[in-house]
Write a protein that holds these residues in place. Structure first.
Motif, short mmCIF file in Angstrom:
data_model
loop_
_atom_site.label_atom_id
_atom_site.label_comp_id
_atom_site.label_asym_id
_atom_site.label_seq_id
_atom_site.Cartn_x
_atom_site.Cartn_y
_atom_site.Cartn_z
N LEU A 12 0.81 -1.22 0.00
CA LEU A 12 0.00 0.00 0.00
C LEU A 12 0.84 1.27 0.00
CD1 LEU A 12 -2.78 -1.03 2.56
CD2 LEU A 12 -2.85 -1.11 0.06
N ALA A 13 2.16 1.11 0.04
CA ALA A 13 3.08 2.24 0.08
C ALA A 13 2.75 3.17 1.26
CB ALA A 13 3.08 3.01 -1.24
N ARG A 14 2.52 2.54 2.42
CA ARG A 14 2.25 3.27 3.66
C ARG A 14 3.27 2.83 4.70
NH1 ARG A 14 -4.21 2.11 4.34
NH2 ARG A 14 -4.87 2.92 2.32
N ASN A 15 3.49 3.66 5.69
CA ASN A 15 4.37 3.27 6.80
C ASN A 15 3.73 2.14 7.58
OD1 ASN A 15 6.29 5.26 6.27
ND2 ASN A 15 5.14 6.78 7.44
N GLU A 16 4.55 1.28 8.19
CA GLU A 16 4.03 0.19 9.00
C GLU A 16 3.16 0.73 10.13
OE1 GLU A 16 6.50 -3.11 10.27
OE2 GLU A 16 7.81 -2.81 8.52
N GLY A 17 3.60 1.82 10.73
CA GLY A 17 2.82 2.42 11.81
C GLY A 17 1.43 2.86 11.33
N THR A 18 1.37 3.38 10.11
CA THR A 18 0.08 3.80 9.55
C THR A 18 -0.82 2.60 9.33
OG1 THR A 18 1.15 5.66 8.44
CG2 THR A 18 -1.01 5.02 7.62
N VAL A 19 -0.26 1.50 8.83
CA VAL A 19 -1.04 0.28 8.61
C VAL A 19 -1.55 -0.25 9.95
CG1 VAL A 19 -0.94 -2.12 7.82
CG2 VAL A 19 0.08 -0.30 6.43
N LYS A 20 -0.68 -0.27 10.95
CA LYS A 20 -1.10 -0.74 12.27
C LYS A 20 -2.22 0.13 12.83
CE LYS A 20 3.32 -2.81 13.58
NZ LYS A 20 4.49 -2.69 14.46
N SER A 21 -2.08 1.43 12.66
CA SER A 21 -3.11 2.36 13.12
C SER A 21 -4.42 2.14 12.38
CB SER A 21 -2.62 3.80 12.93
OG SER A 21 -3.63 4.71 13.25
N ASP A 22 -4.33 1.95 11.05
CA ASP A 22 -5.54 1.69 10.26
C ASP A 22 -6.22 0.40 10.68
OD1 ASP A 22 -5.16 4.03 8.84
OD2 ASP A 22 -4.32 3.05 7.07
N LEU A 23 -5.43 -0.63 10.96
CA LEU A 23 -6.00 -1.91 11.41
C LEU A 23 -6.69 -1.73 12.76
CD1 LEU A 23 -3.16 -4.37 10.33
CD2 LEU A 23 -5.46 -4.21 9.35
N HIS A 24 -6.05 -0.97 13.65
CA HIS A 24 -6.65 -0.71 14.96
C HIS A 24 -7.97 0.06 14.81
CE1 HIS A 24 -7.07 0.37 19.17
NE2 HIS A 24 -7.23 1.63 18.78
N THR A 25 -7.95 1.10 13.98
CA THR A 25 -9.16 1.90 13.75
C THR A 25 -10.27 1.04 13.16
OG1 THR A 25 -7.80 3.87 13.40
CG2 THR A 25 -10.07 3.94 12.56
#
Length: 163
Positions: free
Chosen positions: A133-146
């Motif tokens: 997705l060309a996103r930071n790992e932290g962003t993906v983790k945050s998106d999964l949490h949300t």
């Protein structure tokens, strides 16, 4: 002024059918194609003295109007899907049955739905989802949490039985 009107009239008579036919192939609707072709000619007439190449101007203008039409249709489709999905989810939550997880995931915004599908359904690690997705790992983790929080909220009291 008379020669400009005459030239515009001749251009319209000679070129309108071709432009409307081209638009028809792109939008698959006669009425919309004629609206787009007519609007392109109206915009040309408003700039008549400044346009050096009227044929090119007409095609570029019509192409932009077709693109706008497609974008409008896509927004309408997305809104319809969202409303339909939300209604189905609401009906399931109001009823006695457990809500469908598929419908709940489908109701997520695309920004959240894609990581959920890749991580939980395709079983990809966060690192790979991040790369895809060309996103930071932290962003993906945050998106999964949300996404999990949104799903939990939509499930209400049903989550103990479903998750």
């Amino acid at each position: 002024m008379r020669s400009q009107e005459s030239a515009a009239s001749e251009l319209f008579a000679a070129f309108y059918p071709r432009l409307a036919g081209w638009c028809r192939k792109l939008v698959d609707d006669d009425g919309t194609a004629h609206e787009i072709a007519s609007e392109a000619f109206a915009r040309l007439w408003a700039r008549w003295s400044k346009v050096e190449e009227p044929h090119g101007f007409l095609f570029v203008t019509a192409a932009n109007l077709v693109r706008d039409h497609w974008q409008k249709l896509e927004r309408e489709r997305r809104a319809y899907r969202r409303v339909t999905t939300e209604e189905l989810v609401k009906q399931q939550l109001d009823g006695t049955g457990d809500p469908s997880v598929r419908l709940l995931v489908q109701s997520l915004p695309e920004r959240l739905r894609t990581p959920v599908l890749l991580h939980y359904y395709a079983d990809l690690p966060v690192r790979e989802v991040s790369a895809l997705l060309a996103r930071n790992e932290g962003t993906v983790k945050s998106d999964l949490h949300t996404a999990r929080e949104l799903l939990r909220a939509k499930l209400g009291g049903h989550h103990d039985r479903t998750i």
